[in-house]
Design a protein around this motif. Structure first.
Motif, PDB file in Angstrom:
ATOM      1  N   GLY A 154       8.143 -22.683   5.915  1.00 31.73           N
ATOM      2  CA  GLY A 154       7.394 -23.308   4.832  1.00 31.73           C
ATOM      3  C   GLY A 154       5.979 -22.775   4.767  1.00 31.73           C
ATOM      4  O   GLY A 154       5.498 -22.118   5.696  1.00 31.73           O
ATOM      5  N   GLY A 155       5.310 -23.029   3.642  1.00 26.34           N
ATOM      6  CA  GLY A 155       3.953 -22.555   3.460  1.00 26.34           C
ATOM      7  C   GLY A 155       3.859 -21.607   2.286  1.00 26.34           C
ATOM      8  O   GLY A 155       4.867 -21.218   1.689  1.00 26.34           O
ATOM      9  N   THR A 156       2.643 -21.225   1.952  1.00 29.98           N
ATOM     10  CA  THR A 156       2.385 -20.387   0.782  1.00 29.98           C
ATOM     11  C   THR A 156       1.631 -19.137   1.186  1.00 29.98           C
ATOM     12  O   THR A 156       0.577 -19.218   1.836  1.00 29.98           O
ATOM     13  N   ILE A 157       2.178 -18.000   0.797  1.00 29.55           N
ATOM     14  CA  ILE A 157       1.522 -16.710   1.003  1.00 29.55           C
ATOM     15  C   ILE A 157       1.087 -16.198  -0.363  1.00 29.55           C
ATOM     16  O   ILE A 157       1.905 -16.077  -1.279  1.00 29.55           O
ATOM     17  N   ILE A 158      -0.208 -15.927  -0.470  1.00 30.89           N
ATOM     18  CA  ILE A 158      -0.771 -15.494  -1.748  1.00 30.89           C
ATOM     19  C   ILE A 158      -1.104 -14.004  -1.665  1.00 30.89           C
ATOM     20  O   ILE A 158      -1.849 -13.574  -0.776  1.00 30.89           O
ATOM     21  N   LEU A 159      -0.529 -13.232  -2.575  1.00 33.47           N
ATOM     22  CA  LEU A 159      -0.810 -11.802  -2.634  1.00 33.47           C
ATOM     23  C   LEU A 159      -2.074 -11.582  -3.453  1.00 33.47           C
ATOM     24  O   LEU A 159      -2.177 -12.038  -4.598  1.00 33.47           O
ATOM     25  N   LYS A 160      -3.006 -10.865  -2.870  1.00 33.66           N
ATOM     26  CA  LYS A 160      -4.288 -10.620  -3.531  1.00 33.66           C
ATOM     27  C   LYS A 160      -4.081  -9.770  -4.784  1.00 33.66           C
ATOM     28  O   LYS A 160      -3.267  -8.846  -4.801  1.00 33.66           O
ATOM     29  N   ASN A 161      -4.829 -10.093  -5.819  1.00 38.90           N
ATOM     30  CA  ASN A 161      -4.751  -9.329  -7.057  1.00 38.90           C
ATOM     31  C   ASN A 161      -5.034  -7.854  -6.813  1.00 38.90           C
ATOM     32  O   ASN A 161      -5.850  -7.487  -5.960  1.00 38.90           O
ATOM     33  N   GLY A 162      -4.341  -7.014  -7.554  1.00 40.55           N
ATOM     34  CA  GLY A 162      -4.541  -5.580  -7.446  1.00 40.55           C
ATOM     35  C   GLY A 162      -3.222  -4.839  -7.481  1.00 40.55           C
ATOM     36  O   GLY A 162      -2.156  -5.423  -7.729  1.00 40.55           O
ATOM     37  N   VAL A 163      -3.292  -3.540  -7.218  1.00 37.51           N
ATOM     38  CA  VAL A 163      -2.102  -2.689  -7.242  1.00 37.51           C
ATOM     39  C   VAL A 163      -1.567  -2.541  -5.826  1.00 37.51           C
ATOM     40  O   VAL A 163      -2.273  -2.095  -4.922  1.00 37.51           O
ATOM     41  N   TRP A 164      -0.341  -2.924  -5.649  1.00 34.63           N
ATOM     42  CA  TRP A 164       0.367  -2.740  -4.379  1.00 34.63           C
ATOM     43  C   TRP A 164       1.358  -1.605  -4.596  1.00 34.63           C
ATOM     44  O   TRP A 164       2.387  -1.775  -5.260  1.00 34.63           O
ATOM     45  N   VAL A 185      -0.863  -9.068  -9.868  1.00 32.91           N
ATOM     46  CA  VAL A 185      -0.395  -8.338  -8.689  1.00 32.91           C
ATOM     47  C   VAL A 185       0.640  -7.336  -9.195  1.00 32.91           C
ATOM     48  O   VAL A 185       1.732  -7.706  -9.624  1.00 32.91           O
ATOM     49  N   ILE A 186       0.250  -6.066  -9.171  1.00 35.18           N
ATOM     50  CA  ILE A 186       1.085  -4.993  -9.728  1.00 35.18           C
ATOM     51  C   ILE A 186       1.776  -4.268  -8.586  1.00 35.18           C
ATOM     52  O   ILE A 186       1.123  -3.720  -7.702  1.00 35.18           O
ATOM     53  N   LEU A 187       3.096  -4.253  -8.616  1.00 29.16           N
ATOM     54  CA  LEU A 187       3.853  -3.468  -7.654  1.00 29.16           C
ATOM     55  C   LEU A 187       4.282  -2.179  -8.346  1.00 29.16           C
ATOM     56  O   LEU A 187       5.006  -2.215  -9.341  1.00 29.16           O
ATOM     57  N   SER A 188       3.820  -1.049  -7.830  1.00 26.69           N
ATOM     58  CA  SER A 188       4.044   0.228  -8.500  1.00 26.69           C
ATOM     59  C   SER A 188       4.661   1.226  -7.528  1.00 26.69           C
ATOM     60  O   SER A 188       4.917   0.932  -6.359  1.00 26.69           O
ATOM     61  N   GLY A 189       4.890   2.428  -8.049  1.00 25.80           N
ATOM     62  CA  GLY A 189       5.445   3.480  -7.209  1.00 25.80           C
ATOM     63  C   GLY A 189       6.860   3.148  -6.781  1.00 25.80           C
ATOM     64  O   GLY A 189       7.694   2.711  -7.564  1.00 25.80           O
ATOM     65  N   ASP A 190       7.124   3.300  -5.484  1.00 26.46           N
ATOM     66  CA  ASP A 190       8.453   3.049  -4.925  1.00 26.46           C
ATOM     67  C   ASP A 190       8.431   1.700  -4.209  1.00 26.46           C
ATOM     68  O   ASP A 190       8.611   1.620  -2.992  1.00 26.46           O
TER      69      ASP A 190
END
Length: 794
Positions: free
Chosen positions: A41-51, A78-83
């Motif tokens: 349980g719990g919340t993981i927050i992905l920081k804004n930006g390009v991953w 939160v942008i997931l790009s590339g591979d």
């Protein structure tokens, strides 16, 4: 007062604990570490930006009351790009707010609900996210954007737009006991533009596979929008049992909701709006036990397998991957407005011989304003019972199947709905599976035909719902600059190059033989350049198990340039065409430019030709220059357009080219028009040779009936000695000038058409095979005083 203070202190403490559990991470290492610290349980927050190039493995065991939440700091930022990819497994893991974009993946899945072949997801969720134009590095990689494994998972409020690579957009898997009776939920998603893949495997949703199609899935697909999902004929491919499809909106999508395999599907409360676009379809039925009710279908202009309602024939003792017989299917209370014809017994052939049985088609409304065909029957329909079906149309119908009546319609917004003044619609009888509510979920207190209660003023939920993420993704199709690539002879090399090339690109072919293993559809601007220093040959793959009709198809909007290529049509397979237009009734102009190409041995006499234009299509320009058409059944066939005033190309140029030993016509370009002097269509034939073409008594070398402007210049017509009138010109804009006719009958001109400087002499060749004239040939200007006739040789 004391109780309120205690409650406020408790809420403050509880919120503090929740905030303390929130972990902000800025890279994949921090994410992995945070996940280890929040396994339950719990919340993981992905920081804004390009991953970029990250593989998020979201594995954990939350609970219903305390799930593991993985979300963007700001949804959509939160942008997931590339591979990049996302894998989810365990229990109660929720991922939201991500945007996969600008991808070049090597993965079979962008998102999958498993982290290994044994670790599946249960009660997990992907929400409020977007995948857009996420491409593959390998154009032949059949990947999926979302693969759902496990049980009780949900995919909701997402946007999936722009999948152009092979493979289904979203797949539900039933392989293994862990995935049976999975009860997944796919809801409130927006499925956007998916271009025509040109081959099988371009579905938007597939639930199951042929091998597992008799297994139960119990997946619910509801409240989704499918707009411009043109990947293939199956927008949704149902390949498992006990699934529900309801409250979905299909907008201008060139395909159908297809009950391909599996039994006992429920299809209800869906809306299909085709906007009169060709090939937009409705519901196609195979297998047994389905209920199809309370659906609204408007402006669907597909036919055949893409009709509004299609009931297929089956295969005796059918293997799982073919067509099981339609049995015990109930189709009731649907409304079909201004659509193409339904088809029952569809697909009848030597294999599909089992007609539908114990099937009900009852209490449906069918109406159109163009008197178009209501139903096409391809085989016996004795196994289908008809009752209460009302047809409001001038079309002729079988009175044993339909009752004709005028229906009083009212407009609710832009939807036509029967008014209360329709006693004929309430005269029908309820049956076993007749719905108790209408398409808007109002109780049917007075039972009537069609999807709506009479006098209803509510809009169906499929239209009024909101789909997609809570944030609005600004999706833009990536702008890719044209490229130039050199390829070597190999099976599939040309198809792969075309698939991956941006519009405007040039594909250069080294000398050699290119074996084509699949037909190739082209919907962009592309140049295919053969080798000038040696032969570049295209032919069907040797020992192919799956033959096909053509090498290239031009889709609407295509501009295709073919240079220095030899097309072979025989290779033991009797291929029908080298090049074809878009599919029948596919609107949108296209153009084809052919230079210095040769077409040989297209000898299929079952409607074959070197080029074919299908009915309802139109080219802007067809240009054939410096080319040869040899030893074939027919040349250019643009004769299928029979509707009044219609024609299949704005202009055709045929210049400095040879038609040699063509059994029927060289060119058939016609228009059904009462007055040829009405503008429409242009044909220019200049410096061409027609040798042994249409050599029969009534043979016509060039068929141009109804074409407004025809110019035949500086050309030679030879050795069609049986033909009496190989050329007939009618109309003031039809002209033949500076031509030689030898041993080929006579020209006929009428209705203002004109002929000038026609020579009837032996051409006298120096090289008869290459059509090079001798010094004394009447083809040469020195010997005729007008202009060089025949080929302009360098």
């Amino acid at each position: 007062m004391k109780k309120h203070v205690i409650l406020s202190i408790f809420l403050f403490y509880f919120l503090s604990v929740l905030n303390a559990q929130d972990i902000l991470v800025s890279n994949i290492s921090e994410f992995n570490a945070a996940l280890k610290n929040a396994p339950n349980g719990g919340t993981i927050i992905l920081k804004n930006g390009v991953w970029k190039d990250v593989n998020l493995v979201a594995k954990g065991n939350g609970t219903k009351d305390n799930p593991i939440v993985i979300k963007a700091e700001t949804a959509g930022n939160v942008i997931l790009s590339g591979d990049s990819s996302l894998s989810i497994s365990g229990t109660y893991v929720i991922v939201s707010g991500l945007w996969f974009k600008d991808g070049n993946t090597t993965q079979k899945s962008v998102v999958q609900f498993r982290t290994s072949s044994k670790d599946f997801a249960y009660n997990c969720r992907l929400a409020n996210s977007t995948i857009s134009y996420y491409d593959t590095k390998d154009p032949d990689l059949k990947n999926h954007w979302v693969d759902i494994w496990g049980k009780n998972n949900r995919v909701d409020h997402n946007n999936f737009t722009g999948k152009s690579s092979p493979g289904t957009t979203l797949v539900v898997w039933l392989k293994g006991d862990e995935n049976i009776d999975n009860k997944h939920q796919i809801d409130h998603n927006y499925f956007g533009f998916r271009p025509d893949l040109g081959e099988n495997g371009g579905e938007t949703i597939r639930i199951g596979t042929s091998d597992n199609s008799m297994k139960s899935s119990k997946t619910v697909v509801e409240y989704n929008t499918f707009k411009n999902c043109d990947g293939e004929i199956e927008i949704i491919s149902n390949k498992s049992a006990n699934n529900i499809f309801r409250y979905n909106l299909f907008l201008e999508s060139k395909g159908a909701l297809t009950l391909r395999h599996g039994n006992n599907a429920l299809v209800e409360h869906n809306v299909f709006l085709g906007s009169n676009i060709p090939n937009t379809g409705g519901i196609r039925v195979i297998n047994e036990g389905h209920i199809i009710r309370n659906n609204l279908l408007i402006g669907l202009k597909g036919s055949g397998f893409r009709g509004p309602i299609v009931i297929m024939n089956g295969v005796p003792n059918s293997p799982l991957n073919r067509y099981n017989q339609v049995k015990d299917v109930d189709i009731q209370n649907n409304t079909i407005i201004n659509c193409g014809p339904m088809t029952f017994g569809a697909g009848k052939d030597d294999e599909r011989t089992l007609t539908p049985i114990r099937t009900v088609f009852a209490n449906n409304i069918i109406t159109n304003t163009d008197a178009g065909t209501i139903l096409e029957i391809d085989d016996t329909i004795e196994g289908i019972s008809f009752s209460g079906n009302i047809v409001d149309s001038e079309a002729s119908v079988n009175s044993e199947l339909f009752q004709k009546a005028e229906i009083d319609w009212v407009m609710v917004g832009s939807l036509p709905i029967p008014s209360e003044n329709n006693a004929i619609l309430t005269s029908v009888s309820k049956l076993k599976n007749s719905p108790s509510v209408d398409i808007t979920n109002l109780e049917r207190t007075t039972y009537a035909s069609g999807a709506f209660n009479l006098g209803n003023t509510r809009i169906p939920r499929a239209i009024s719902m909101i789909t997609g993420p809570g944030w609005k993704p600004d999706i833009k199709k990536p702008v890719v600059k044209p490229t130039e690539q050199l390829i070597k002879p190999a099976i599939g090399a040309i198809r792969k190059a075309i698939s991956s090339a941006p519009s405007g690109s040039i594909i250069k072919l080294e000398p050699g033989v290119y074996e084509i293993e699949k037909k190739i559809k082209i919907g962009k601007t592309i140049t295919i350049q053969g080798a000038k220093e040696g032969q570049t040959i295209l032919k069907m793959k040797d020992n192919t198990e799956s033959t096909f009709d053509y090498f290239f198809r031009a889709d609407p909007g295509a501009k295709i340039y073919l240079n220095d290529i030899e097309f072979l049509g025989d290779n033991g397979y009797d291929m029908k065409y080298a090049i074809v237009s878009p599919d029948e009734n596919e609107s949108g102009l296209y153009s084809i430019y052919v230079n210095n190409c040769s077409f040989k041995n297209f000898t299929n006499t079952n409607g074959g030709s070197i080029f074919k234009a299908y009915k309802g299509t139109k080219a802007d320009t067809l240009s054939f220059i410096n080319s040869k058409f040899k030893d074939s059944y027919r040349g250019l066939n643009l004769s299928y357009e029979k509707d009044l005033g219609m024609y299949s190309a704005n202009v055709i140029f045929v210049k400095n080219s040879v038609f040699d030993n063509i059994e029927q016509f060289a060119i058939n370009y016609t228009r059904n028009i009462p007055n040829v002097n009405l503008e429409g269509g242009e044909l220019v034939v200049d410096h061409c040779v027609f040798n042994k073409v249409a050599n029969t008594e009534k043979g016509r070398i060039i068929k141009n009936n109804g074409i407004h402007k025809v110019s035949i210049l500086n050309s030679a017509f030879l050795y069609s000695y049986k033909a009496e009138t190989p050329i007939v010109l009618s109309g003031i804009e039809n002209t033949i000038k500076n031509c030689l006719i030898f041993d080929s009958g006579g020209i006929k001109v009428n209705k203002g058409a004109q002929e000038y400087d026609i020579i009837n002499k032996n051409p006298k060749w120096e090289d008869k095979d290459a059509f090079i004239p001798s010094e004394k040939s009447p083809l040469l200007k020195a010997n005729n005083g007008i202009e060089t006739i025949g080929l302009k040789l360098e």
